[in-house]
Scaffold this motif. Sequence first.
Motif, mmCIF file in Angstrom:
data_model
loop_
_atom_site.group_PDB
_atom_site.id
_atom_site.type_symbol
_atom_site.label_atom_id
_atom_site.label_comp_id
_atom_site.label_asym_id
_atom_site.label_seq_id
_atom_site.Cartn_x
_atom_site.Cartn_y
_atom_site.Cartn_z
ATOM 1 N N LEU A 90 0.847 -1.183 0.000
ATOM 2 C CA LEU A 90 0.000 0.000 0.000
ATOM 3 C C LEU A 90 0.887 1.238 0.000
ATOM 4 C CD1 LEU A 90 -2.847 1.263 0.319
ATOM 5 C CD2 LEU A 90 -2.514 1.048 2.792
ATOM 6 N N THR A 91 0.691 2.080 -0.993
ATOM 7 C CA THR A 91 1.409 3.350 -1.028
ATOM 8 C C THR A 91 0.530 4.375 -0.343
ATOM 9 O OG1 THR A 91 2.404 2.750 -3.139
ATOM 10 C CG2 THR A 91 2.512 5.066 -2.516
ATOM 11 N N LEU A 92 1.003 4.887 0.778
ATOM 12 C CA LEU A 92 0.238 5.877 1.524
ATOM 13 C C LEU A 92 0.336 7.234 0.829
ATOM 14 C CD1 LEU A 92 1.393 4.838 5.103
ATOM 15 C CD2 LEU A 92 -0.744 4.247 3.956
ATOM 16 N N PRO A 93 -0.682 8.070 0.997
ATOM 17 C CA PRO A 93 -0.603 9.406 0.393
ATOM 18 C C PRO A 93 0.508 10.215 1.062
ATOM 19 C CG PRO A 93 -2.571 9.197 1.766
ATOM 20 C CD PRO A 93 -1.930 7.846 1.719
ATOM 21 N N PRO A 94 1.071 11.174 0.336
ATOM 22 C CA PRO A 94 2.128 11.998 0.930
ATOM 23 C C PRO A 94 1.646 12.662 2.224
ATOM 24 C CG PRO A 94 1.946 12.435 -1.421
ATOM 25 C CD PRO A 94 0.777 11.563 -1.037
ATOM 26 N N ASP A 95 2.499 12.611 3.233
ATOM 27 C CA ASP A 95 2.190 13.235 4.523
ATOM 28 C C ASP A 95 3.514 13.603 5.180
ATOM 29 O OD1 ASP A 95 1.511 13.999 7.087
ATOM 30 O OD2 ASP A 95 0.365 12.194 7.545
ATOM 31 N N PRO A 96 3.909 14.882 5.101
ATOM 32 C CA PRO A 96 5.203 15.281 5.662
ATOM 33 C C PRO A 96 5.291 15.139 7.180
ATOM 34 C CG PRO A 96 3.981 17.199 4.894
ATOM 35 C CD PRO A 96 3.197 15.986 4.492
ATOM 36 N N THR A 97 4.156 14.950 7.853
ATOM 37 C CA THR A 97 4.198 14.787 9.307
ATOM 38 C C THR A 97 4.346 13.324 9.722
ATOM 39 O OG1 THR A 97 1.783 14.629 9.495
ATOM 40 C CG2 THR A 97 2.768 16.848 9.603
ATOM 41 N N ARG A 98 4.152 12.396 8.776
ATOM 42 C CA ARG A 98 4.263 10.975 9.102
ATOM 43 C C ARG A 98 5.736 10.590 9.218
ATOM 44 N NH1 ARG A 98 1.784 8.831 4.863
ATOM 45 N NH2 ARG A 98 3.690 8.354 3.738
ATOM 46 N N VAL A 99 6.050 9.865 10.270
ATOM 47 C CA VAL A 99 7.407 9.364 10.453
ATOM 48 C C VAL A 99 7.445 7.937 9.918
ATOM 49 C CG1 VAL A 99 9.191 8.776 12.139
ATOM 50 C CG2 VAL A 99 7.763 10.810 12.482
ATOM 51 N N GLY A 100 8.282 7.717 8.913
ATOM 52 C CA GLY A 100 8.411 6.381 8.327
ATOM 53 C C GLY A 100 7.313 6.079 7.327
#
Length: 145
Positions: A90-100
């Motif tokens: 699963l490719t998660l949507p871009p999220d600059p706050t997500r770590v990893g």
Amino acid sequence: MERETSVSAVFESGEDIAAARDLARDFLETLREKCGVTVSPRALGAVRLVVSELVTNARKYAPGPCLLTLGLHEGTVEVTVWDSSTTLPLTLPPDPTRVGQHGLEIVRAVCHGFEAHREPVGKRVRAVVTLADEPDGIAADRRTA
């Protein structure tokens, strides 16, 4: 005329991820030195990154070994990883706050093509990296992306 060639290896432990990256480097160096194929520095880095991410995911999320295949095809390297899990990545949507969990997002950004499908046993993930760059250093197929 480019001749198609490939190399495959089975990896069974997390320590093998460095060996998978080394296999990719050696394969690309062989293409350049013995087959006369243009391999840009960008492509060398991208293929090693893709191999690292896909083999890491296979080792982390699937029981048993994984099979890595690198193949030359029409100016690209196809990086294919088979593992025993039927769960598609699963490719998660871009999220600059997500770590990893940005690995597949990055893989998809540096590749010309990406696909994953279930097999009768497990799944196969395939990423395609263009080997040559235009004079400005951008992969020809990324110009219109």
